[in-house]
Write an enzyme that holds these catalytic residues in place. Structure first.
Site, mmCIF file in Angstrom:
data_model
loop_
_atom_site.group_PDB
_atom_site.id
_atom_site.type_symbol
_atom_site.label_atom_id
_atom_site.label_comp_id
_atom_site.label_asym_id
_atom_site.label_seq_id
_atom_site.Cartn_x
_atom_site.Cartn_y
_atom_site.Cartn_z
ATOM 1 N N ASP A 524 0.819 -1.217 0.000
ATOM 2 C CA ASP A 524 0.000 0.000 0.000
ATOM 3 C C ASP A 524 0.852 1.267 0.000
ATOM 4 O O ASP A 524 2.087 1.187 -0.024
ATOM 5 C CB ASP A 524 -0.948 -0.053 1.211
ATOM 6 C CG ASP A 524 -2.313 0.537 0.897
ATOM 7 O OD1 ASP A 524 -2.417 1.374 -0.013
ATOM 8 O OD2 ASP A 524 -3.296 0.154 1.570
ATOM 9 N N GLN A 560 -1.748 6.831 -8.764
ATOM 10 C CA GLN A 560 -1.397 8.258 -8.700
ATOM 11 C C GLN A 560 -0.319 8.680 -9.680
ATOM 12 O O GLN A 560 -0.409 9.732 -10.293
ATOM 13 C CB GLN A 560 -1.005 8.623 -7.274
ATOM 14 C CG GLN A 560 -2.215 8.621 -6.360
ATOM 15 C CD GLN A 560 -1.895 9.154 -4.981
ATOM 16 O OE1 GLN A 560 -0.743 9.212 -4.577
ATOM 17 N NE2 GLN A 560 -2.923 9.536 -4.249
ATOM 18 N N ASP A 579 -9.646 3.382 -3.962
ATOM 19 C CA ASP A 579 -10.395 2.221 -3.460
ATOM 20 C C ASP A 579 -11.798 2.147 -4.060
ATOM 21 O O ASP A 579 -12.483 3.154 -4.208
ATOM 22 C CB ASP A 579 -10.538 2.306 -1.939
ATOM 23 C CG ASP A 579 -9.256 1.890 -1.232
ATOM 24 O OD1 ASP A 579 -8.222 1.716 -1.910
ATOM 25 O OD2 ASP A 579 -9.304 1.744 0.010
#
Ligand SMILES: *[C@@H]1O[C@H](CO)[C@@H](O)[C@H](O)[C@H]1NC(C)=O
Ligand SMILES: *[C@@H]1O[C@H](CO)[C@@H](O)[C@H](O)[C@H]1NC(C)=O
Ligand SMILES: *[C@@H]1O[C@H](CO)[C@@H](O)[C@H](O)[C@H]1NC(C)=O
Ligand SMILES: *[C@@H]1O[C@H](CO)[C@@H](O)[C@H](O)[C@H]1NC(C)=O
Ligand SMILES: *[C@@H]1O[C@H](CO)[C@@H](O)[C@H](O)[C@H]1NC(C)=O
Length: 759
Positions: A524, A560, A579
């Site tokens: 993550d 991103q 998400d």
């Protein structure tokens, strides 16, 4: 637009015919035995004046003009030489350090010699050449076939050719760029040969770069005079300038050969006026066009991105190929172009170029690029590795030949997890029959660890929820024929902030995971300290490869930094979006976002639009069917996100559809995408192995509607006759021609596999 493109083509073919006529003429003159007449044009065509043995491949190096113009001095030249060595660029072939205009005093000395400018080159050019040579590099200089150079701050060499060539040789100069400003009005074919002869008499082999701006088609007469000749005006640091110059230079392709090259001017890569993709186009075209690769940016201060472009060894190898044949346009259709050229070893260099504003599929047919019709080739993508410059080939763990399938704890349970839940889920995966359909990974998401590492700095499983530890859990999961996945974060904490991230502990944590028997890592992006993911993620990739265990690497960077463009070499999948949430709007938005990156997916590395919500209750049955169908077609990871222990019949039917799963797991591994949109009515499609095609008719509106996929929309030949298997109705329509239509309910879809019937 289309018409303009065509008229451009017509003009070009006329021009090429004219050139062919002129070159025939040249051969004729070449072989005749005319008596020499001084300063007659024909003289230059008669003899090969320039036999200096240089330019066997296009020159590579740097030139001061594009970045510095007249703002140069000996310090900048020396620092550039230093930087060419320290960056490793000189090893890749960039050896010329070329000073452009403005290096000399306006007045010659008493003996008529050129004088280096005292204020900026106080140590003189000889000392500079010694310095540059001491670095294993070569020094180039600049003059002009006129009375003054273009800057008008220093004299040209017209009338002083022998004297100046001797001076350059004395100083140890290796390269002369010879410009065309402030002339006496005589033709370049009169002025340039004089310098060529002077250089040949100077006693030093000096590369002769004619900078005549292409006005008089130097490709037709430059070969006996120079090692390269400019075919165009000056480049500027914009897409329009670069691409129009590429076109102009291409016209002369047939005239390039070892010893004499077309020169479309120096590179602008790294000067900031174009996007990265545009600079990649620039560098690629220059490379296959056998153009001089003269860098034009500030070498002392290059970005990593610039470095990645100009240091691409395989692209440089095309430019320096011993065959020395300049590539040409092989096909043009509007903004779409195919460029190609032969290489040594029966290889072909191929460039698929999209000059337009929209993404586009481009096909090169063997006919276009002169490959025999039935040839089977191995195609190597030379830019796939761009962003992987440092991390290239890191992730060759042999996993993910098809998208990963399994379960993940987050969507349903968030932090409410424990070893009992994980074991029961593994049990349910097997007993439901889903594992037999291909769902193998049982992935634990956030919140499995203690907040503090142990005394040795190791991550520790949370004692209250995973009391038996991860090794025992992986043994259990493995005993069921399944695989265990775990979660960490490329930051200081994971997103829940209840456990540490792996930033700075990559090697240690990867070893820990390997020792536990972990098979999969979701990594993550929370609390990431602001450093680029392109720095943080490769570290874990490398650590996993060093861990001694084959561990699937799933990048969760939320899309991103456009990970599709760089993560392929370091990971097996990368999130393309934020998400997912368990509702129609989130799911459809994410499907569209992920679709943009379709062309980057391939076996071994996949786009990841996040895990499935099927079975969590926030969407209708038809919405979940759309969700599952689109994920399958888009070659997305199929990671179930509901509670498998209590899944209902509808959920099981959706998740277990063998035909839909087979589309996802097809070995061709090409991501299907949206191919047609008419308001809320969409057609998604993609090729499958055995020349089959997968199609989804998707109604995103609120009324029932007929949706049609024409064969041209989905890549079938107009005469194709297919059998269409309806993957949800489990029925087959035989002998379908031209198009496939169906009535589709709101928020529902139809999904098919089309198989061509033998004629
Ligand atoms: C030399 O040129 C560079 C680049 O233009 C400039 O930054 C630097 O100040 C100059 N140095 C001297 C000593 O003039
Ligand atoms: C750069 O070149 C393009 C195309 O030749 C031209 O349209 C543009 O005006 C030039 N820009 C500058 C700043 O010179
Ligand atoms: C180096 O490049 C960066 C941007 O790429 C710029 O901000 C910086 O001023 C440059 N430094 C020098 C010394 O030129
Ligand atoms: C384990 O987690 C599940 C799912 O959140 C929960 O229902 C169960 O009570 C937990 N069991 C223990 C022993 O904590
Ligand atoms: C769909 O097409 C059929 C056959 O042409 C037609 O009868 C029906 O009215 C159409 N339905 C809709 C909702 O447009």
């Amino acid at each position: 637009m289309g018409r303009r493109e065509r008229s451009e083509m017509v003009n070009m073919s006329i021009l090429m015919m004219m050139m062919m006529m002129s070159s025939t003429l040249m051969t004729m003159v070449d072989s005749s035995r005319l008596v020499q007449r001084a300063s007659d044009d024909s003289e230059i065509l008669r003899r090969h004046l320039l036999a200096n043995g240089l330019g066997v491949t296009p020159p590579m190096g740097w030139n001061s003009w594009n970045h510095f113009s007249c703002n140069i001095n000996e310090t900048v030249i020396k620092e550039t030489a230093d930087a060419l060595v320290t960056t490793g660029l000189s090893k890749l072939g960039y050896n010329y350090v070329n000073i452009d205009d403005c290096w000399a005093e306006l007045s010659r000395d008493k003996k008529g010699k050129l004088v280096p400018k005292k204020s900026t080159f106080p140590s003189g050019i000889k000392a500079l050449a010694d310095y540059v040579h001491s670095k294993g590099l070569k020094l180039g200089i600049y003059s002009d076939a006129g009375y003054l150079t273009c800057s008008k701050t220093m004299p040209g060499s017209l009338g002083y050719e022998e004297k100046d060539a001797k001076t350059f040789a004395e100083w140890g100069i290796d390269y002369l760029k010879y410009d065309n400003c402030n002339t006496d009005g005589t033709r370049p074919t009169v002025r340039y040969p004089v310098m060529t002869r002077a250089l040949m008499k100077s006693g030093r082999p000096i590369f002769h770069s004619l900078c005549e701006w292409g006005d008089m088609h130097p490709a037709l007469w430059g070969a006996p005079l120079g090692n390269s000749w400019r075919t165009t005006n000056d480049i500027n640091d914009s897409w329009l300038s670069m691409i129009s110059i590429a076109d102009m230079n291409e016209i002369y392709a047939a005239h390039a050969r070892p010893g004499g090259w077309n020169d479309p001017d120096m590179l602008e890569v790294g000067n900031g006026g174009m996007t990265k993709d545009e600079y990649i186009v620039h560098f690629s075209i220059w490379a296959i066009s056998k153009a001089p690769l003269l860098l034009g940016c500030d070498i002392r201060n290059m970005t990593k991105e610039t470095m990645e472009i100009v240091a691409n060894k395989e692209v440089i190898a095309l430019n320096q190929d011993p065959h020395g044949v300049q590539a040409k346009k092989a096909r043009m259709e509007g903004d779409i172009q195919v460029w190609a050229g032969p290489l040594s070893g029966y290889r072909v260099a191929l460039l698929l170029l999209n000059r337009g504003p929209k993404r586009s599929d481009i096909t090169a047919f063997w006919d276009d690029i002169e490959i025999p019709p039935n040839s089977i080739v191995e195609a190597r993508d030379l830019w796939k590795l761009v962003d992987g410059f440092q991390s290239r080939m890191l992730m060759n763990n042999g996993l993910a030949l098809t998208p990963q399938m399994g379960w993940n704890s987050w969507n349903h349970f968030q932090c409410n997890i424990n070893e009992t839940l994980i074991k029961q889920t593994a049990d349910a995966m097997v007993s439901s029959g889903l594992s037999a359909r291909g769902y193998k990974y049982i992935n634990i998401d956030d919140c499995w660890g203690e907040l503090k590492r142990d005394a040795q700095g190791n991550m520790v499983a949370k004692a209250s929820t995973f009391p038996s530890g991860m090794k025992a859990l992986s043994d259990y999961v493995h005993s069921k024929g399944l695989k265990l996945g775990i979660y960490s974060d490329a930051g200081t904490f994971t997103c829940s902030q209840t456990m540490p991230g792996s930033l700075g502990h990559e090697e240690q944590d990867a070893k820990t995971f390997a020792s536990w028997g972990i098979d999969y890592l979701k990594y993550d992006n929370c609390f990431n300290t602001g450093t680029s993911p392109k720095e943080r993620y490769p570290k874990m990739s490398k650590a996993l490869m060093n861990s001694g265990r084959s561990i699937f690497f799933s990048l969760c960077e939320w899309g991103q930094d456009d990970p599709a463009t760089w993560a392929g070499d370091i990971g097996n999948s990368w999130r393309t979006t934020g998400d997912i949430q368990d509702n129609w709007k989130s799911m459809t938005t994410i499907a569209d976002q992920n679709d943009r990156w379709a062309s980057y997916a391939r076996p071994g590395s996949w786009n990841d639009p996040d895990m499935l919500e099927v079975g969590n209750g926030g969407m209708t049955r038809e919405e979940y069917r759309s969700h599952f169908s689109i994920w399958a077609l888009a070659k997305a990871p199929l990671l179930i996100g509901c509670d498998l222990r209590s899944m209902d019949k509808v959920t099981f039917e959706l998740l277990s559809n063998k035909d839909v799963i087979a589309v996802n797991q097809d070995k061709l591994g090409i991501q299907g995408k949206k191919v047609k949109k008419d308001g809320d009515l969409e057609v998604w499609a993609g090729p499958l192995s055995k020349k089959r095609v997968a199609v989804i008719l998707w109604n995103r509106g609120s009324l029932p509607a007929n949706i049609t996929a024409g064969w041209e929309d989905i890549g079938l030949h107009s005469s194709a006759i297919v059998n269409a298997r309806d993957l949800w109705a489990h029925s087959t329509h035989s002998g379908v021609k031209k198009q496939l239509s169906a009535l589709v309910e709101p928020h529902a879809c139809k999904m098919y596999t089309l198989t061509r019937r033998k004629a």
